[in-house]
Design an enzyme around this catalytic site. Structure first.
Site, PDB file in Angstrom:
ATOM      1  N   CYS A  78       0.814  -1.221   0.000  1.00 56.17           N
ATOM      2  CA  CYS A  78       0.000   0.000   0.000  1.00 56.17           C
ATOM      3  C   CYS A  78       0.848   1.273   0.000  1.00 56.17           C
ATOM      4  O   CYS A  78       0.539   2.235  -0.717  1.00 56.17           O
ATOM      5  CB  CYS A  78      -1.001   0.000   1.154  1.00 56.17           C
ATOM      6  SG  CYS A  78      -0.300  -0.233   2.794  1.00 56.17           S
ATOM      7  N   ASP A 107      -7.454   5.545  -1.605  1.00 55.52           N
ATOM      8  CA  ASP A 107      -7.116   4.351  -0.846  1.00 55.52           C
ATOM      9  C   ASP A 107      -6.627   3.257  -1.798  1.00 55.52           C
ATOM     10  O   ASP A 107      -7.345   2.870  -2.719  1.00 55.52           O
ATOM     11  CB  ASP A 107      -8.358   3.877  -0.092  1.00 55.52           C
ATOM     12  CG  ASP A 107      -8.068   2.789   0.932  1.00 55.52           C
ATOM     13  OD1 ASP A 107      -6.992   2.169   0.834  1.00 55.52           O
ATOM     14  OD2 ASP A 107      -8.905   2.573   1.817  1.00 55.52           O
ATOM     15  N   HIS A 143      -6.161   0.124  -1.129  1.00 54.08           N
ATOM     16  CA  HIS A 143      -6.483  -1.209  -0.623  1.00 54.08           C
ATOM     17  C   HIS A 143      -7.614  -1.885  -1.399  1.00 54.08           C
ATOM     18  O   HIS A 143      -8.626  -2.285  -0.834  1.00 54.08           O
ATOM     19  CB  HIS A 143      -6.821  -1.137   0.866  1.00 54.08           C
ATOM     20  CG  HIS A 143      -5.680  -0.668   1.719  1.00 54.08           C
ATOM     21  ND1 HIS A 143      -5.470   0.666   1.999  1.00 54.08           N
ATOM     22  CD2 HIS A 143      -4.692  -1.355   2.336  1.00 54.08           C
ATOM     23  CE1 HIS A 143      -4.393   0.776   2.764  1.00 54.08           C
ATOM     24  NE2 HIS A 143      -3.901  -0.429   2.983  1.00 54.08           N
TER      25      HIS A 143
END
Length: 392
Positions: A74, A278, A280
């Protein structure tokens, strides 16, 4: 194309709220919007940012390594996003639209990040270059590590010709940056001095002199990354206003950070909430089409961006800025000095030159001697819960 794999954090996508109905301004990378009258413009701006997420089924890293970065990549993806934004600033002035044939510069930028070993800023290159920073392939990075890796990789990108500077010890030294961005100037003899020896250009001295004159006017576009520690376990509230000010500057590339072992790319704020992309979400690796174009929808976040309260931010971050010209950099310095005079604590120092009695630990690999606990905390990196100070 296979459907994206939903990871723990991506399950929240269905729960993401739209922008609040508020009169407070929305700031995204130096641009101001109204949440009341410009909601579509906000979403269009966010969608145009490059969104790099976990991928699967790419070439094994190092030939025998992982074929997916789910669970560990990430911060590497956030590093790609902040550098991708720099390349957009460097090469393009455009707004992304789905389904349209894209410009060559945009395709070249995406090619630099595609998940293959020979792409400049691929997950493969970042992971393998991180080995030199003490990180094994598959190990989680912190903001400082990814900044150092991006600095090393940018050297090989002759097309973008970026000067990447990582400011250490919470200090930005103006002279160091101008030496980096204008290496043809002789700063030891004055900022405007150039080498007196003529350069030969295919035996044409006049052409060589013209080249020298052109070179002295050039500035290598600057990507400035500043790793920071804005507290011990939580962000010190005195840094909140200066952090917001960073997102309001036209030179802003945003901030990489997040929560322990969960990185995000922060691009702005509204009120006391940070706006972020994000990484993820696990998506299939993408290959270019035969004509070189990309199926690029998966590289743009087409849902409302995530938000979190600024007090939830882990204090270990890296702020990024892009200065296309020397005037951009001078303007940035003026803004930083103005912010330093506002309420709150300055996040970093801006100095003209490094005092001769201060020796850079980053340059000489010496252990700094700090008695002040706050300055010592600046070197503390949450990525591996230890001090990252080089010693003899």
């Amino acid at each position: 194309m296979d459907a994206a794999t939903l990871t723990y954090d991506s399950l929240r996508f269905g729960e993401i709220e739209d922008f609040p109905e508020t009169s407070e301004p929305v700031w995204i990378l130096g641009k101001q919007f109204s949440a009341l009258t410009e909601k579509e413009e906000i979403l269009g701006d966010v969608t145009s940012r490059l969104w790099f997420t976990y991928r699967r089924n790419f070439q094994p890293i190092g030939g025998i390594g992982p074929t997916s970065d789910t669970g560990w990549g990430c911060m590497l993806r956030c590093g790609q996003m902040i550098l991708g934004q720099a390349l957009i600033c460097r090469h393009l002035d455009w707004r992304w639209s789905p389904g349209q044939r894209q410009r060559e510069e945009y395709i070249s930028i995406l090619n630099a990040f595609i998940d293959k070993k020979d792409s400049y800023y691929s997950i493969h290159q970042i992971a393998q270059m991180g080995v030199g920073e003490g990180k094994s392939i598959g190990q989680w990075y912190g903001p400082n590590t990814v900044a150092q890796v991006l600095k090393k990789l940018a050297v090989f990108d002759s097309w973008s010709r970026l000067a990447v500077h990582v400011a250490m010890d919470n200090t930005v030294v103006i002279e160091e940056i101008k030496r980096l961005c204008m290496p043809w100037l002789d700063f030891d003899r004055g900022a405007c001095a150039v080498s007196e020896e003529p350069l030969e250009m295919n035996g044409d001295l006049e052409g060589a002199c013209a080249l020298v004159e052109e070179e002295t006017a050039l500035w290598k576009p600057l990507v400035l990354l500043i790793p920071l520690r804005l507290g011990l376990s939580d962000i010190n509230e005195a840094y909140i206003e200066p952090l917001k000010q960073c997102f309001m500057m036209p030179q802003s590339l945003g901030v990489i950070g997040g929560k322990p072992n969960s990185a995000h790319y922060f691009i702005g704020f509204v009120g006391d909430e940070l706006i972020y992309l994000d990484p993820h979400t696990t998506q299939p690796a993408v290959d270019p089409n035969e004509d070189g174009q990309f199926p690029d929808d998966s590289y743009h976040c087409q849902h409302p961006p995530c938000r979190m309260h600024i007090c939830e931010l882990d204090p270990s971050i890296a702020a990024g800025f892009f200065c296309q010209t020397e005037d951009d950099f001078d303007d940035w310095c003026a803004q930083i000095r103005k912010v330093s005079n506002c309420r709150g604590l300055p996040m970093f120092e801006l100095v003209d030159s490094q005092p001769s009695h201060l020796i850079s630990a980053d340059v000489l690999n010496l252990t700094p001697d700090f008695s002040d606990s706050d300055r010592l905390a600046r070197f503390f990196d949450s990525e591996d819960e230890e001090f990252e100070i080089l010693s003899l």
